[in-house]
Design a protein around this motif. Structure first.
Motif, short mmCIF file in Angstrom:
data_model
loop_
_atom_site.label_atom_id
_atom_site.label_comp_id
_atom_site.label_asym_id
_atom_site.label_seq_id
_atom_site.Cartn_x
_atom_site.Cartn_y
_atom_site.Cartn_z
N SER A 126 -5.26 8.80 -16.53
CA SER A 126 -5.43 8.22 -15.19
C SER A 126 -4.32 7.23 -14.92
O SER A 126 -3.68 6.71 -15.83
CB SER A 126 -6.79 7.53 -15.09
N PRO A 127 -4.03 6.94 -13.63
CA PRO A 127 -2.96 6.01 -13.30
C PRO A 127 -3.18 4.64 -13.94
O PRO A 127 -4.31 4.17 -14.05
CB PRO A 127 -3.04 5.93 -11.77
N PRO A 128 -2.12 3.98 -14.39
CA PRO A 128 -2.26 2.72 -15.12
C PRO A 128 -2.61 1.56 -14.21
O PRO A 128 -2.73 1.68 -12.98
CB PRO A 128 -0.88 2.54 -15.75
N TRP A 129 -2.75 0.39 -14.84
CA TRP A 129 -3.21 -0.81 -14.15
C TRP A 129 -2.25 -1.26 -13.06
O TRP A 129 -2.67 -1.80 -12.04
CB TRP A 129 -3.36 -1.94 -15.17
N PHE A 130 -0.95 -1.03 -13.25
CA PHE A 130 0.03 -1.55 -12.31
C PHE A 130 -0.14 -0.94 -10.93
O PHE A 130 -0.04 -1.63 -9.91
CB PHE A 130 1.44 -1.28 -12.85
N ILE A 131 -0.42 0.36 -10.87
CA ILE A 131 -0.58 1.02 -9.58
C ILE A 131 -1.83 0.53 -8.87
O ILE A 131 -1.83 0.23 -7.67
CB ILE A 131 -0.61 2.55 -9.76
N TYR A 132 -2.93 0.43 -9.61
CA TYR A 132 -4.19 -0.06 -9.02
C TYR A 132 -4.06 -1.52 -8.57
O TYR A 132 -4.60 -1.90 -7.52
CB TYR A 132 -5.32 0.08 -10.03
N THR A 133 -3.36 -2.32 -9.36
CA THR A 133 -3.18 -3.73 -8.99
C THR A 133 -2.36 -3.85 -7.71
O THR A 133 -2.70 -4.65 -6.82
CB THR A 133 -2.48 -4.49 -10.13
N ILE A 142 0.84 -1.21 0.00
CA ILE A 142 0.00 0.00 0.00
C ILE A 142 0.87 1.26 0.00
O ILE A 142 0.61 2.23 -0.73
CB ILE A 142 -0.96 -0.01 1.20
N MET A 143 1.93 1.25 0.81
CA MET A 143 2.82 2.42 0.85
C MET A 143 3.53 2.63 -0.49
O MET A 143 3.67 3.76 -0.96
CB MET A 143 3.85 2.23 1.98
N TYR A 144 3.94 1.52 -1.13
CA TYR A 144 4.60 1.65 -2.43
C TYR A 144 3.63 2.16 -3.50
O TYR A 144 4.00 2.99 -4.35
CB TYR A 144 5.18 0.30 -2.84
N SER A 145 2.39 1.69 -3.46
CA SER A 145 1.39 2.18 -4.42
C SER A 145 1.07 3.65 -4.18
O SER A 145 0.87 4.42 -5.14
CB SER A 145 0.12 1.34 -4.33
N MET A 146 1.04 4.09 -2.90
CA MET A 146 0.83 5.51 -2.63
C MET A 146 1.98 6.35 -3.17
O MET A 146 1.77 7.46 -3.69
CB MET A 146 0.69 5.73 -1.12
N TRP A 147 3.21 5.83 -3.05
CA TRP A 147 4.34 6.54 -3.61
C TRP A 147 4.24 6.62 -5.14
O TRP A 147 4.57 7.66 -5.74
CB TRP A 147 5.63 5.83 -3.20
N MET A 148 3.77 5.56 -5.78
CA MET A 148 3.60 5.59 -7.23
C MET A 148 2.50 6.56 -7.64
O MET A 148 2.60 7.26 -8.65
CB MET A 148 3.31 4.18 -7.76
N PHE A 149 1.40 6.62 -6.85
CA PHE A 149 0.35 7.61 -7.11
C PHE A 149 0.92 9.03 -7.03
O PHE A 149 0.62 9.90 -7.87
CB PHE A 149 -0.79 7.44 -6.12
N ARG A 150 1.72 9.27 -6.01
CA ARG A 150 2.30 10.60 -5.83
C ARG A 150 3.22 10.95 -6.99
O ARG A 150 3.20 12.10 -7.50
CB ARG A 150 3.08 10.63 -4.51
N SER A 151 4.02 10.00 -7.44
CA SER A 151 4.91 10.25 -8.57
C SER A 151 4.12 10.50 -9.86
O SER A 151 4.49 11.35 -10.68
CB SER A 151 5.86 9.07 -8.77
N TRP A 152 3.01 9.78 -10.01
CA TRP A 152 2.20 9.94 -11.21
C TRP A 152 1.55 11.32 -11.27
O TRP A 152 1.59 12.01 -12.29
CB TRP A 152 1.15 8.84 -11.25
N TYR A 153 0.93 11.73 -10.17
CA TYR A 153 0.27 13.04 -10.16
C TYR A 153 1.28 14.19 -10.15
O TYR A 153 0.98 15.29 -10.62
CB TYR A 153 -0.66 13.14 -8.96
N PRO A 182 2.67 2.71 -19.07
CA PRO A 182 3.34 3.91 -19.57
C PRO A 182 4.21 4.61 -18.54
O PRO A 182 5.07 5.42 -18.88
CB PRO A 182 2.17 4.81 -20.00
N THR A 183 4.00 4.34 -17.26
CA THR A 183 4.79 5.02 -16.22
C THR A 183 6.21 4.47 -16.12
O THR A 183 7.10 5.17 -15.64
CB THR A 183 4.10 4.86 -14.86
N GLY A 184 6.41 3.23 -16.52
CA GLY A 184 7.73 2.62 -16.39
C GLY A 184 8.02 2.06 -15.02
O GLY A 184 9.12 1.56 -14.76
N LYS A 185 7.05 2.13 -14.10
CA LYS A 185 7.26 1.60 -12.75
C LYS A 185 7.37 0.08 -12.76
O LYS A 185 8.09 -0.50 -11.95
CB LYS A 185 6.10 2.03 -11.83
N PHE A 186 6.65 -0.55 -13.68
CA PHE A 186 6.74 -2.00 -13.79
C PHE A 186 8.14 -2.43 -14.22
O PHE A 186 8.69 -3.41 -13.70
CB PHE A 186 5.69 -2.51 -14.78
N ASP A 187 8.73 -1.68 -15.14
CA ASP A 187 10.10 -1.97 -15.56
C ASP A 187 11.10 -1.72 -14.44
O ASP A 187 12.08 -2.46 -14.28
CB ASP A 187 10.47 -1.13 -16.78
#
Length: 207
Positions: free
Chosen positions: A52-59, A28-39, A121-126
């Motif tokens: 909108s944020p991609p599937w990886f963050i929501y997953t 949850i903390m890592y996904s919140m950090w990804m949300f913050r980086s996205w916005y 598209p965010t590249g976080k998965f990579d």
């Protein structure tokens, strides 16, 4: 002896279950950090729905919440030793292990496993893939620890389900509680009878 073993198993199940909870909170903390980086990339909220944020963050966020819910169910089941709660908890953990096993088998057996996932598209998965590959040994031990905690939690829940709740202590406490009230009732009845006789005697004297 049975109550002591049951209490020990409850404590161990809570400790093992906390590992799943720590994993969920970390996700949850890592996904919140990804949300913050996205916005932050859009200087606030994106203007269009396509941004909108991609599937990886929501997953990642959904998996973290699911792990925390499993942890709460495990704590309730370990505290109450309820058969239905333990069964639901074992089912949830078993489904989690099955999904993890399916993903792991797909990664190891399928060479083109990256094509099974949508494009990020965010590249976080990579970035996550690069981190796992660069720290492969550490990630392997963390994965084994998580799987071992999940399997051990199922075994402990099964043992607690066989033992069942501690009914004997409740039954003994009820037996001890009822006789303790009987002397009070007897004393009240004995004291009430002399008072009635005294009142009757005083009434006869006045007559």
């Amino acid at each position: 002896m049975g109550s002591w073993v049951r209490s020990c198993l409850q404590s161990v199940l809570k400790m093992v279950n906390s590992v799943i909870g720590l994993l969920g909170m970390g996700m949850i903390m890592y996904s919140m950090w990804m949300f913050r980086s996205w916005y932050k990339h859009f200087d606030g909220f994106p203007s269009s729905f396509d941004s909108s944020p991609p599937w990886f963050i929501y997953t990642f966020l959904g998996l973290g919440i699911f792990h925390c819910l499993i942890t709460c169910a495990g704590l309730i089941a370990a505290e109450t030793v309820n058969i239905h709660c333990l069964s639901c908890y074992m089912s949830f953990v078993f489904l989690l292990i099955l999904s993890e096993s399916a993903i792991t088998a797909d990664i190891y057996l399928n060479k083109n496993w990256e094509e099974d996932f949508p494009e990020d598209p965010t590249g976080k998965f990579d970035e996550l893939k690069k981190f796992v590959r660069s720290n492969q040994e550490m990630c392997k031990w963390i994965g084994l620890l998580i799987v071992a905690a999940q399997a051990l939690s199922i075994i402990l829940a099964m043992v607690l389900k066989v033992l069942g709740p501690d009914i004997e202590t409740d039954y003994d406490s009820d037996d001890d509680y009822i006789p303790a009230r009987l002397p009070l009732l007897r004393n009240q009845s004995q004291t009430a009878q002399p008072n009635l006789t005294l009142k009757n005697d005083s009434w006869n004297v006045k007559l």
